[in-house]
Design a protein around this motif. Structure first.
Motif, PDB file in Angstrom:
ATOM      1  N   GLY A   1       0.974  -1.180   0.151  1.00 65.68           N
ATOM      2  CA  GLY A   1       0.171   0.055  -0.031  1.00 65.68           C
ATOM      3  C   GLY A   1       0.806   1.225  -0.153  1.00 65.68           C
ATOM      4  N   ASP A   2       2.055   1.041  -0.653  1.00 65.53           N
ATOM      5  CA  ASP A   2       2.823   2.503  -0.566  1.00 65.53           C
ATOM      6  C   ASP A   2       2.679   3.434  -1.520  1.00 65.53           C
ATOM      7  OD1 ASP A   2       3.848   1.097  -2.719  1.00 65.53           O
ATOM      8  OD2 ASP A   2       5.856   0.519  -1.791  1.00 65.53           O
ATOM      9  N   GLY A   3       1.513   3.355  -2.517  1.00 66.76           N
ATOM     10  CA  GLY A   3       1.175   4.075  -3.253  1.00 66.76           C
ATOM     11  C   GLY A   3       1.886   3.872  -5.005  1.00 66.76           C
ATOM     12  N   ALA A   4       2.740   3.007  -4.843  1.00 65.97           N
ATOM     13  CA  ALA A   4       3.265   2.530  -6.004  1.00 65.97           C
ATOM     14  C   ALA A   4       2.498   1.951  -7.083  1.00 65.97           C
ATOM     15  CB  ALA A   4       4.501   1.521  -5.940  1.00 65.97           C
ATOM     16  N   ARG A   5       2.207   2.517  -8.316  1.00 68.44           N
ATOM     17  CA  ARG A   5       1.334   1.777  -9.308  1.00 68.44           C
ATOM     18  C   ARG A   5       2.220   1.454 -10.272  1.00 68.44           C
ATOM     19  NH1 ARG A   5      -3.831   0.796  -8.729  1.00 68.44           N
ATOM     20  NH2 ARG A   5      -4.039   1.072 -10.878  1.00 68.44           N
ATOM     21  N   GLY A   6       1.557   0.977 -11.467  1.00 71.06           N
ATOM     22  CA  GLY A   6       2.423   0.432 -12.385  1.00 71.06           C
ATOM     23  C   GLY A   6       1.266  -0.202 -13.381  1.00 71.06           C
ATOM     24  N   LEU A   7       1.841  -1.241 -14.258  1.00 71.00           N
ATOM     25  CA  LEU A   7       0.792  -1.899 -14.986  1.00 71.00           C
ATOM     26  C   LEU A   7       0.143  -2.795 -14.359  1.00 71.00           C
ATOM     27  CD1 LEU A   7       2.806  -2.145 -18.408  1.00 71.00           C
ATOM     28  CD2 LEU A   7       1.142  -0.178 -17.930  1.00 71.00           C
ATOM     29  N   LEU A   8       0.445  -3.348 -13.001  1.00 69.96           N
ATOM     30  CA  LEU A   8       0.009  -4.518 -12.305  1.00 69.96           C
ATOM     31  C   LEU A   8      -0.033  -4.002 -10.974  1.00 69.96           C
ATOM     32  CD1 LEU A   8       1.504  -7.565 -14.425  1.00 69.96           C
ATOM     33  CD2 LEU A   8      -0.902  -6.781 -14.493  1.00 69.96           C
ATOM     34  N   ASP A   9      -1.111  -4.556 -10.234  1.00 72.04           N
ATOM     35  CA  ASP A   9      -1.309  -4.542  -8.994  1.00 72.04           C
ATOM     36  C   ASP A   9      -0.964  -5.573  -8.334  1.00 72.04           C
ATOM     37  OD1 ASP A   9      -2.216  -1.688  -9.187  1.00 72.04           O
ATOM     38  OD2 ASP A   9      -3.749  -2.336  -9.968  1.00 72.04           O
ATOM     39  N   GLY A  10      -0.732  -6.758  -8.859  1.00 66.58           N
ATOM     40  CA  GLY A  10      -0.397  -8.129  -8.220  1.00 66.58           C
ATOM     41  C   GLY A  10      -0.738  -9.093  -9.196  1.00 66.58           C
TER      42      GLY A  10
ATOM     43  N   CYS B   1       4.399  -8.001  -8.444  1.00 68.43           N
ATOM     44  CA  CYS B   1       4.206  -7.161  -7.443  1.00 68.43           C
ATOM     45  C   CYS B   1       5.368  -6.040  -6.880  1.00 68.43           C
ATOM     46  CB  CYS B   1       4.162  -8.064  -5.942  1.00 68.43           C
ATOM     47  SG  CYS B   1       2.416  -8.861  -5.867  1.00 68.43           S
ATOM     48  N   ASP B   2       6.508  -6.360  -7.930  1.00 69.82           N
ATOM     49  CA  ASP B   2       7.802  -5.481  -7.726  1.00 69.82           C
ATOM     50  C   ASP B   2       7.529  -4.124  -8.048  1.00 69.82           C
ATOM     51  OD1 ASP B   2      10.180  -4.584  -7.179  1.00 69.82           O
ATOM     52  OD2 ASP B   2      11.147  -5.807  -8.672  1.00 69.82           O
ATOM     53  N   PRO B   3       7.497  -2.968  -7.092  1.00 71.52           N
ATOM     54  CA  PRO B   3       7.233  -1.687  -7.597  1.00 71.52           C
ATOM     55  C   PRO B   3       8.569  -1.015  -8.205  1.00 71.52           C
ATOM     56  CG  PRO B   3       7.502  -1.736  -5.179  1.00 71.52           C
ATOM     57  CD  PRO B   3       7.601  -3.359  -5.700  1.00 71.52           C
ATOM     58  N   ALA B   4       9.736  -1.753  -8.230  1.00 73.13           N
ATOM     59  CA  ALA B   4      10.834  -1.218  -8.735  1.00 73.13           C
ATOM     60  C   ALA B   4      10.995  -2.025 -10.056  1.00 73.13           C
ATOM     61  CB  ALA B   4      11.903  -1.434  -7.817  1.00 73.13           C
ATOM     62  N   GLY B   5      10.525  -3.098 -10.196  1.00 74.81           N
ATOM     63  CA  GLY B   5      10.461  -3.816 -11.487  1.00 74.81           C
ATOM     64  C   GLY B   5      10.214  -3.339 -12.823  1.00 74.81           C
ATOM     65  N   PRO B   6      10.379  -3.931 -14.042  1.00 70.64           N
ATOM     66  CA  PRO B   6      10.348  -3.421 -15.303  1.00 70.64           C
ATOM     67  C   PRO B   6       8.970  -3.031 -15.459  1.00 70.64           C
ATOM     68  CG  PRO B   6      10.862  -5.460 -15.449  1.00 70.64           C
ATOM     69  CD  PRO B   6      11.268  -5.309 -14.193  1.00 70.64           C
ATOM     70  N   ALA B   7       8.225  -2.033 -16.152  1.00 68.38           N
ATOM     71  CA  ALA B   7       7.019  -1.925 -16.244  1.00 68.38           C
ATOM     72  C   ALA B   7       6.602  -2.884 -17.627  1.00 68.38           C
ATOM     73  CB  ALA B   7       6.512  -0.389 -16.507  1.00 68.38           C
ATOM     74  N   LEU B   8       6.128  -3.851 -17.340  1.00 70.90           N
ATOM     75  CA  LEU B   8       5.931  -5.119 -18.103  1.00 70.90           C
ATOM     76  C   LEU B   8       4.214  -5.123 -18.293  1.00 70.90           C
ATOM     77  CD1 LEU B   8       8.849  -7.694 -18.077  1.00 70.90           C
ATOM     78  CD2 LEU B   8       8.411  -5.837 -19.564  1.00 70.90           C
TER      79      LEU B   8
END
Length: 180
Positions: free
Chosen positions: A17-26, A123-130
């Motif tokens: 719940g740290d506010g990190a978004r991306g293409l997937l939430d889990g 789930c990795d907020p620092a991972g590539p935006a795949l």
């Protein structure tokens, strides 16, 4: 096919719940391709965490039957589908109170080690935006190449289908949600 008896735990991993978004939430690893059976258990776990899920959208490519509605603990969730507009490996969940979430759908027969890697990557907020399909393709290539560890990958048919991934540190315990 699941045996009758107690329902197995829902296999889902969520971003923190740290506010990190991306293409997937889990990521979600269902036991079968039966949405009428699998969705109520998933939503039952997510409703208390994210707010009441009201709609779900899937790409019907990998789902033999897409129900129009599913009943979940006293409410009904509408289910829809999009072919061209939605990634075939993604589940879209909507809530009137909180918003939208996108989950990677890991195929039911996926080996546990692959499922654990996919859950961690989603789930990795620092991972590539795949995209979900890009993550699946990357994992398929990894398995086809023996993962570079000197071992040949086992065919999926030799892998047990009902394993729950051993997190082995890949998915922080705070992100792995196992519920019934």
């Amino acid at each position: 096919m699941r045996e009758s008896g107690p329902c197995p735990a829902v296999r889902v991993a969520l971003k923190g719940g740290d506010g990190a978004r991306g293409l997937l939430d889990g990521a979600w690893w269902p036991y079968s391709r039966d949405l009428a059976v699998e969705l109520p258990a998933l939503i039952g776990v997510l409703d208390p965490l994210w707010g009441r899920v009201t709609r779900i959208a899937v790409n019907p490519r990998y789902w033999p039957v897409v129900p129009h509605k599913v009943a979940v603990r006293g409410h009904v969730v509408k289910v829809g589908w999009f072919k061209a507009e939605q990634d075939a490996h993604k589940l879209l969940l909507l809530s009137n109170t909180v918003g939208r979430w996108d989950l990677l759908v890991i195929p039911p027969g996926t080996p546990a080690d692959s499922a654990a890697r996919l859950m961690a990557a989603a789930c990795d907020p620092a991972g590539p935006a795949l995209t979900a399909s890009a993550l699946m393709a990357e994992e398929a290539a990894r398995r086809a190449g023996g993962a570079g560890d000197g071992t040949a990958p086992r065919p999926a048919s030799e892998e047990p289908e009902d394993e729950t991934p051993s997190t082995g540190g890949a998915i922080p315990a705070s992100r792995l949600v196992m519920g019934m």
